[in-house]
Design a protein around this motif. Structure first.
Motif: not given
Ligand SMILES: *[C@@H]1O[C@H](CO)[C@@H](O)[C@H](O)[C@H]1NC(C)=O
Ligand SMILES: *[C@@H]1O[C@H](CO)[C@@H](O)[C@H](O)[C@H]1NC(C)=O
Ligand SMILES: *[C@@H]1O[C@H](CO)[C@@H](O)[C@H](O)[C@H]1NC(C)=O
Length: 362
Positions: A17-21, A24-28, A30-38
């Protein structure tokens, strides 16, 4: 206490559970840091080049391989027609980058030795250019399947070339008729008047027995070019728009001249309904409307006396614009060449004219 039996999976659960969390945090993050394709694409109108001579070369290049009948005109003429979408040139060193090569049929040598000899680039299209009717078109063997596009007066050409009427944005007021001094006029080579057996001369000779036809000799008068041509025609009520031969769609400047000068053309050429493909039925007289030259002469004399009947031939002018054709000697082919320029940016489709002569010479 009996040991609680737990499976290895359950014991590992908290760690998983800890690793998964974490993932997920890392992914979020990362996701926020990449420029939106829109986010906005660069605005369309902005090009990288601001240098105008660089812009010129980014337009498709249309190479005029021969000057038609050696008549050199200024390519700037196309701008008068609002055509500015290609880079027109007669510079053969641009052959390898030319998107299209316009080849004037009449200039091709029988042994084809004056056609481009280097291989044709994949993207390049060759345009067969001919404004002569079939009966005066020489059959040059070996070029039947050379071309990708046809440039010709016919409606079924890939690039049809003719001066056309355009619809007015608003209905105009009554047409202001130019002053008229003469009844029937004809601009023609006067040397042929008495002798030629062409249909148009035979018809003229009969007509002239019943009505005065004012002849302007095209073989001697230099001042029948440019503005003077239109002024001369505008002084006549009727003008003989007699084509030198009769073919579908073969309706030339001899018709556009009077139409644009404010004079009623009398058509000898393809049937009336063919003219009506391009021009309002009430804008002209057709010789086939009458049983013969005598009946036509009678009608013309009648309309000469009836102003209302005559003015009806100009009603169409409230709805359509007509343009004077380029009329200087060297400009004869300019309009058609400009059409090639306009066309080449419209479509990129692959095409081969399989049998040129089967199409054109029938
Ligand atoms: C534009 O580019 C051409 C060739 O690339 C160059 O010869 C010319 O000097 C340039 N003009 C300007 C105004 O930068
Ligand atoms: C043609 O014939 C008419 C009348 O028959 C004559 O007046 C005229 O001079 C002739 N024109 C030529 C070019 O032969
Ligand atoms: C143009 O026609 C030639 C000869 O028929 C053909 O080989 C070539 O692929 C065609 N090219 C295009 C772009 O249509």
């Amino acid at each position: 206490m009996a040991p609680i039996s737990t499976s290895p999976f359950l014991r590992a659960l908290p760690k998983v559970t800890i690793v998964l969390a974490g993932v997920i945090v890392l992914f979020l993050m990362y996701y926020r840091s990449i420029p939106s394709p829109r986010c906005h694409p660069p605005p369309k109108g902005v090009t990288r080049h601001t240098n105008t001579s660089q812009k010129k070369t980014s337009k498709p290049v249309v190479l005029l391989w021969f000057w038609p009948d050696d008549k050199q005109f200024d390519f700037q003429l196309c701008k008068d027609l609002n055509i500015n979408s290609c880079h027109l040139t007669d510079d053969r060193s641009l052959y390898s980058v030319a998107n299209a090569v316009v080849i004037f049929h009449k200039a091709i040598k029988d042994d084809l030795s004056n056609l481009p000899t280097t291989p044709r680039p994949k993207f390049q299209r060759w345009i067969w250019f001919n404004m002569d009717p079939p009966t005066s078109t020489r059959k040059i063997p070996g070029i039947e399947d050379f071309f990708n596009l046809t440039l010709n007066y016919r409606r079924d050409a890939d690039i049809p070339a003719r001066w056309q009427l355009t619809v007015k944005k608003q209905i105009d007021k009554e047409f202001e008729l130019p002053e008229k001094y003469l009844l029937v006029c004809w601009i023609v080579n006067a040397n042929n008047l008495n002798t030629s057996t062409e249909a148009r001369y035979s018809y003229y000779r009969e007509l002239a027995k019943h009505i005065k036809v004012n002849i302007f000799d095209s073989s001697s008068a230099k001042n029948l070019k440019g503005e003077n041509y239109f002024i001369t025609i505008s002084k006549c009520k009727f003008f003989l728009s007699f084509e030198d031969s009769v073919h579908p769609d073969y309706i030339t400047d001899t018709f556009n001249g009077p139409l644009s000068a404010g004079t009623v053309p009398i058509a000898l050429g393809p049937p009336r309904r063919n003219y009506e493909n391009f021009f309002p039925s009430t804008s002209f007289i057709h010789i086939n409307d009458f049983s013969g030259p005598f009946a036509l002469a009678e009608y013309l004399l009648e309309v000469d006396e009836d102003n209302e009947a005559y003015m009806n031939y100009f009603q169409w002018r409230r709805f359509y614009n007509v343009r004077r054709h380029f009329n200087e000697e060297n400009q004869e082919f300019a309009h058609a060449v400009c059409q090639a320029c306009r066309h080449i940016v419209l479509t990129n489709e692959f095409r081969v004219v399989r049998d040129l002569y089967k199409w054109y010479l029938i």
